[in-house]
Design an enzyme around this catalytic site. Structure first.
Site, PDB file in Angstrom:
ATOM      1  N   HIS A 174       0.866  -1.265   0.007  1.00  0.00           N
ATOM      2  CA  HIS A 174      -0.065   0.061  -0.109  1.00  0.00           C
ATOM      3  C   HIS A 174       0.957   1.185  -0.006  1.00  0.00           C
ATOM      4  O   HIS A 174       0.641   2.309   0.692  1.00  0.00           O
ATOM      5  CB  HIS A 174      -1.026   0.016   0.990  1.00  0.00           C
ATOM      6  N   ASN A 247     -10.398  -2.813   2.470  1.00  0.00           N
ATOM      7  CA  ASN A 247     -10.036  -2.734   1.146  1.00  0.00           C
ATOM      8  C   ASN A 247     -11.240  -2.625   0.373  1.00  0.00           C
ATOM      9  O   ASN A 247     -12.531  -2.469   0.739  1.00  0.00           O
ATOM     10  CB  ASN A 247      -9.411  -4.233   0.274  1.00  0.00           C
TER      11      ASN A 247
HETATM   12 FE1  HDE Z   1      -2.502  -4.690   5.278  1.00  0.00          FE
HETATM   13  N1  HDE Z   1      -0.691  -3.842   5.888  1.00  0.00           N
HETATM   14  N2  HDE Z   1      -1.798  -6.563   5.964  1.00  0.00           N
HETATM   15  N3  HDE Z   1      -4.198  -5.661   4.682  1.00  0.00           N
HETATM   16  N4  HDE Z   1      -3.169  -2.949   4.922  1.00  0.00           N
HETATM   17  C1  HDE Z   1      -0.317  -2.630   5.785  1.00  0.00           C
HETATM   18  O1  HDE Z   1       0.854  -1.422   7.127  1.00  0.00           O
HETATM   19  C2  HDE Z   1      -0.778  -6.815   6.744  1.00  0.00           C
HETATM   20  C3  HDE Z   1      -4.501  -6.969   4.733  1.00  0.00           C
HETATM   21  C4  HDE Z   1      -4.447  -2.878   4.482  1.00  0.00           C
HETATM   22  O2  HDE Z   1      -3.186   3.625   3.825  1.00  0.00           O
HETATM   23  C5  HDE Z   1       0.961  -2.509   6.141  1.00  0.00           C
HETATM   24  O3  HDE Z   1       1.221   0.871   7.744  1.00  0.00           O
HETATM   25  C6  HDE Z   1      -0.678  -8.006   7.099  1.00  0.00           C
HETATM   26  C7  HDE Z   1      -5.936  -7.203   4.583  1.00  0.00           C
HETATM   27  C8  HDE Z   1      -4.379  -1.404   3.961  1.00  0.00           C
HETATM   28  O4  HDE Z   1      -1.542   3.489   5.296  1.00  0.00           O
HETATM   29  C9  HDE Z   1       1.578  -3.573   7.056  1.00  0.00           C
HETATM   30  C10 HDE Z   1      -1.779  -8.706   6.532  1.00  0.00           C
HETATM   31  C11 HDE Z   1      -6.548  -5.857   4.353  1.00  0.00           C
HETATM   32  C12 HDE Z   1      -3.019  -0.854   4.305  1.00  0.00           C
HETATM   33  C13 HDE Z   1       0.148  -4.509   6.673  1.00  0.00           C
HETATM   34  C14 HDE Z   1      -2.458  -7.891   5.890  1.00  0.00           C
HETATM   35  C15 HDE Z   1      -5.471  -4.941   4.577  1.00  0.00           C
HETATM   36  C16 HDE Z   1      -2.264  -1.827   4.764  1.00  0.00           C
HETATM   37  C17 HDE Z   1       2.089  -1.833   5.388  1.00  0.00           C
HETATM   38  C18 HDE Z   1      -2.248 -10.208   6.686  1.00  0.00           C
HETATM   39  C19 HDE Z   1      -7.996  -5.606   4.101  1.00  0.00           C
HETATM   40  C20 HDE Z   1      -2.810   0.627   4.095  1.00  0.00           C
HETATM   41  C21 HDE Z   1       2.293  -0.497   6.018  1.00  0.00           C
HETATM   42  C22 HDE Z   1      -2.145 -10.737   7.990  1.00  0.00           C
HETATM   43  C23 HDE Z   1      -8.806  -5.550   4.983  1.00  0.00           C
HETATM   44  C24 HDE Z   1      -2.943   1.555   4.903  1.00  0.00           C
HETATM   45  C25 HDE Z   1       1.463  -0.416   6.989  1.00  0.00           C
HETATM   46  C26 HDE Z   1      -2.647   2.848   4.493  1.00  0.00           C
HETATM   47  C27 HDE Z   1      -1.067  -1.608   5.140  1.00  0.00           C
HETATM   48  C28 HDE Z   1       0.091  -6.051   7.299  1.00  0.00           C
HETATM   49  C29 HDE Z   1      -3.553  -7.908   5.111  1.00  0.00           C
HETATM   50  C30 HDE Z   1      -5.525  -3.326   4.463  1.00  0.00           C
HETATM   51  C31 HDE Z   1       2.570  -4.169   6.609  1.00  0.00           C
HETATM   52  C32 HDE Z   1       0.391  -8.680   8.118  1.00  0.00           C
HETATM   53  C33 HDE Z   1      -6.640  -8.560   4.651  1.00  0.00           C
HETATM   54  C34 HDE Z   1      -5.622  -0.643   3.450  1.00  0.00           C
HETATM   55  O5  HDE Z   1       1.509  -3.369   8.402  1.00  0.00           O
END
Ligand code: HDE
Length: 810
Positions: A174, A247
């Site tokens: 993201h 999402n």
């Molecule tokens: Fe994320 N995800 N994600 N994700 N995610 C990040 O956090 C993570 C997942 C989502 O505009 C990171 O600050 C793991 C699902 C959005 O700043 C990180 C897993 C969904 C954003 C991270 C998921 C998301 C992130 C990267 C699986 C939809 C952007 C930078 C267990 C519900 C937020 C940060 C923004 C961002 C980890 C799966 C949505 C690395 C470990 C499912 C919208 O922390």
């Protein structure tokens, strides 16, 4: 509490008392009470009184047992006799322009509105970071006009050093995003469901900051990649920050956080050559997902037009996981969060997305910015699907499985309120880049389910931000600070902003009268005491529930629920992506997987890839699958939500050249603008264009700097001379062909029908010319108002897939 100390009775040895009160190490066996006019003595005496008022920790017995787990008690406190007791220093009343005044009682200034950090340099001189005025910002300090530069040039060195460190690590996923401020407005109190602050009163307004993003690409990558979009909302509630980090697709690729780094490594550019950027059409992604059949449902969504939104304002948002809502009585239900755009759900087509990514990689960022600047504020309704634990137990799928959705036909969406994005950030870096969302940011009334993907996320976001934002104090960065009071005993770390008053940074304490004290169940966050059914498999294990093994039922449901055009697009997308794969066996394995979801789709994809024999379907992981409640869900098609205001913020190109019919242009412009559409006059070059009747129109864009595919619709005004001039520009035919190929509405006036012929667009004269359901509207002279109205109606339909030629119709 009084600001000046209440003096205890005087007496004793004044000098000894004063001396003792001035020492910072060791103390007397008993305090002397002399010298009551001496602040140090008074502070010592009152501190002792305060500590003595808490002779033991009365909360200790209650800390144990299950009852405390569900209803923790409030902490105990005692009131100091004066504010001096809890002050850091006796000198706190020494004021200056810098230190300001004595900290106001109970206040934490780091949460003040963003005004406290906004900078306006209007009318100001240039300074260094130390506030020293800079006399010359053009030349470094040198020994002589032609001599060597000097190390003592602190102004140059400060400027270069700061510049050298301007970049911070980008988000691992993201990274590419755009954001806006706005508000959430509650429709009706939803206190039957939740005690969460944003939902507890009709009309209640909660400020929000919302960031949309792509997942795969780097920070500078194109907006229109085929990808999932992040939809992250930070609610600054009066009970603390709540982040709904979702999402634009309601399901996910994987079921357990353990697989997330694998997924991301597979989809990101391949590590040996760093390609491709912002794209899943490569070997490692398809290798991984075809070995992870639980991804099939999500693949259907990302190969659909959902992954090519027209605008952030025209896509849905989803919380994805099952969450809980908890009411004031402690009763909890499961919920799935849905954001529904008022402008409807609309997407791009693939060829258009590819072209846009070259002409305007900032397409979505620009669209969001321009909508807000022009007052066409993006608006979304927040709703929840509500179901109980007992209902969930009966579903054919597991609600802890993030690869499954709850069909709206099974559980309808209950609207809770609306979000309006009405203010662009002042500064991209300070706000959009530094905002830190986190699934762990919940408030009383919102709680988690046991979804194992969610569990990993609760850990991961804070963790990643410690690196990205340079330490543990990123919550104090202005965009991240809550508006609710922050008081705790966390201290220090890189870039600390808060200056805590007093010497106490632990709890329990008596030296600060117990403060800040534990809130207890009546005010504080209490986790739902969710019990886990006592079955024999509930030991400590690394395992999945049985229903997680059904990998295909909902993929089948999604595909079956799409319109024919959407189904074609899904088949095309699989064909395109897999054609980019270099290892045929990966392609075959994917088609083998698709056969379990839809034979028709698998066959189409195989044909598109020149695969003559279909591979055998992948073996199933599930030994038996419960019958699905719903076989078709119209809510899953983009066409299901045309929107209440589909025209607002749409862009229309009006092609102009000398000799154009000025009356028609102005009439079209006026009527489009009145409906919230942004019409732009586009010429072969920018600048003045004289109409047939002599008015001077201004072309503010050209076919070169704003190619036609950047617009939602096209107007071709009449005027013989203009038509001839446009016919001589090769961009014109290309622009019309793109509009036609992308199924967008075209309004053709008078002589401009010749341009359709030039472009080879088969809709003049015969074959349904003027038929508005094909989206090509012909305006004969004198019929302008009716034709413009028909054109607007065609625009409301967004696209006219009946004339689609991608893929070639059989
Ligand atoms: Fe994320 N995800 N994600 N994700 N995610 C990040 O956090 C993570 C997942 C989502 O505009 C990171 O600050 C793991 C699902 C959005 O700043 C990180 C897993 C969904 C954003 C991270 C998921 C998301 C992130 C990267 C699986 C939809 C952007 C930078 C267990 C519900 C937020 C940060 C923004 C961002 C980890 C799966 C949505 C690395 C470990 C499912 C919208 O922390």
């Amino acid at each position: 509490m009084p600001n000046s100390p209440k003096a205890p009775p005087s007496g004793g040895n004044a000098v000894a008392a004063k001396a003792a009160a001035r020492a910072t190490d060791s103390g007397p066996a008993a305090l002397a009470s002399g010298a009551t006019d001496d602040a140090a003595v008074v502070k010592a005496l009152q501190t002792n009184d305060l500590v003595a008022a808490m002779p033991f920790n009365p909360g200790k017995p209650g800390e144990h047992g299950f009852a405390n787990g569900v209803a923790p008690q409030a902490g105990s406190t005692a009131e100091p006799a004066s504010r001096l007791v809890t002050a850091s220093t006796l000198s706190e009343e020494t004021l200056s322009e810098k230190v300001g005044s004595v900290a106001l009682e109970g206040r934490n200034a780091t949460i003040e509105p963003l005004d406290r950090v906004r900078v306006d340099s209007t009318g100001q001189v240039l300074t260094t970071n130390q506030g020293v005025k800079v006399a010359d910002n053009q030349n470094s300090l040198k020994y002589g006009v032609r001599g060597p530069a000097l190390l003592e040039d602190f102004i140059l060195r400060e400027k270069l050093t700061h510049f050298d460190h301007e970049r911070i690590p980008e988000r691992i996923v993201h990274a590419r995003g755009s954001a806006a401020h706005g508000f959430f407005e509650c429709y009706e109190a939803a206190t039957d469901l939740t005690k969460a602050a944003p939902f507890n009163e009709a009309g209640k307004i909660t400020p929000v900051f919302t960031r949309f993003s792509t997942v795969q690409g780097e920070r500078g990558s194109k907006d229109t990649a085929r990808d999932v979009r992040g939809f992250a909302v930070k609610f600054y509630t009066d009970e603390g920050n709540w982040d709904l980090v979702g999402n634009n697709i309601p399901v996910f690729f994987i079921q357990d956080a353990m697989k997330f780094p694998d997924l991301v490594h597979a989809v990101k550019p391949e590590p040996h050559h760093g390609m491709p950027q912002a794209g899943s059409a490569h070997d490692t992604f398809w290798d991984f997902v075809s070995l992870m059949p639980e991804s099939t449902h999500m693949l259907m969504w990302v190969m659909s037009d959902r992954a090519l939104p027209r605008s952030y304002a025209t896509m849905q948002g989803f919380g994805v996981h099952s969450f809980r809502m908890v009411n004031a009585a402690g009763a909890s239900v499961f919920v799935k969060f849905h954001w529904t755009p008022k402008a409807g759900t609309h997407s791009l087509v693939w060829d258009e997305a590819v072209k846009i990514s070259g002409a305007d990689p900032d397409y979505h960022r620009r669209d969001l910015w321009e909508r807000i600047e022009s007052g066409a504020f993006p608006e979304y309704e927040l709703g929840v699907q509500v179901f109980t634990e007992e209902q969930a137990d009966q579903f054919s799928f597991d609600i802890l499985d993030a690869t499954k959705l709850v069909p709206e036909e099974l559980v309808p969406v209950r609207p809770l309120g609306r979000m309006v994005l009405n203010r662009n950030p002042d500064n991209f870096f300070a706000e959009t880049e530094q905002v830190a969302f986190c699934t762990a940011h919940v408030i009383p009334g919102i709680d988690f389910s046991n979804d194992p993907l969610l569990a990993g996320r609760i850990h991961s976001y804070v963790d990643t931000q410690i690196t990205r934002l340079g330490g543990p104090n990123f919550h104090e960065i202005p965009i991240n600070a809550p508006i609710a009071p922050v008081h705790n005993n966390q201290r220090d770390g890189l870039h600390r902003q808060a200056i805590p008053r007093g010497r106490v940074s632990y709890e329990p304490n008596s030296l600060a009268g117990g403060c800040p004290f534990q809130a207890g169940a009546t005010q504080g966050f209490v986790s739902v005491a969710a019990s886990i059914s006592n079955r024999e498999e509930q030991g400590k294990v690394r395992a999945k529930p049985e229903k997680f093994a059904d990998h295909y039922t909902q993929a089948t449901l999604f595909f079956a629920s799409q319109s024919p055009a959407e189904q074609d697009h899904i088949a095309n997308a699989f064909r395109f992506e897999l054609s980019k794969v270099t290892v045929p066996a990966i392609r075959e394995r994917t088609v083998a997987m698709l056969r379990n979801a839809s034979e028709a789709l698998a066959q189409k994809v195989a044909t598109g890839l020149g695969m003559e024999v279909l591979p055998a379907p992948l073996p199933l992981a599930a030994t038996s699958v419960a019958a699905a409640e719903v076989a078709l869900s119209s809510a899953l098609s983009l066409l299901h939500r045309p929107g209440d205001e589909p025209l607002k913020g749409r862009k229309v190109a009006i092609l102009v050249a000398p000799g154009v019919d000025g009356d028609f242009v102005m009439q079209a412009q006026e009527e489009l603008f009145a409906r919230g559409v942004v019409p732009r006059m586009v010429g072969s070059r920018i600048g003045p264009v004289r109409s047939a009747t002599g008015e001077v129109l201004q072309a503010d864009a050209s076919l070169e700097n704003e190619p036609g595919f950047l617009f939602d619709a096209l107007v071709l005004p009449g005027g013989q001379e203009a038509v001839e001039a446009l016919a001589r520009d090769g961009n014109t035919a290309q622009c019309i062909r793109d509009q036609f190929r992308h199924c967008k509405p075209i309004l053709v006036h008078g002589a401009a029908s010749e341009l359709l012929v030039l472009a080879g667009v088969p809709f003049v004269g015969d074959q349904g010319a003027g038929s508005d359901d094909l989206g090509v509207v012909l305006a004969e002279d004198g019929q302008a108002p009716a034709a413009i109205a028909a054109f607007l109606a065609a625009m409301e339909k967004h696209r006219h897939f009946a004339r689609e030629t991608d893929p070639p119709q059989a």
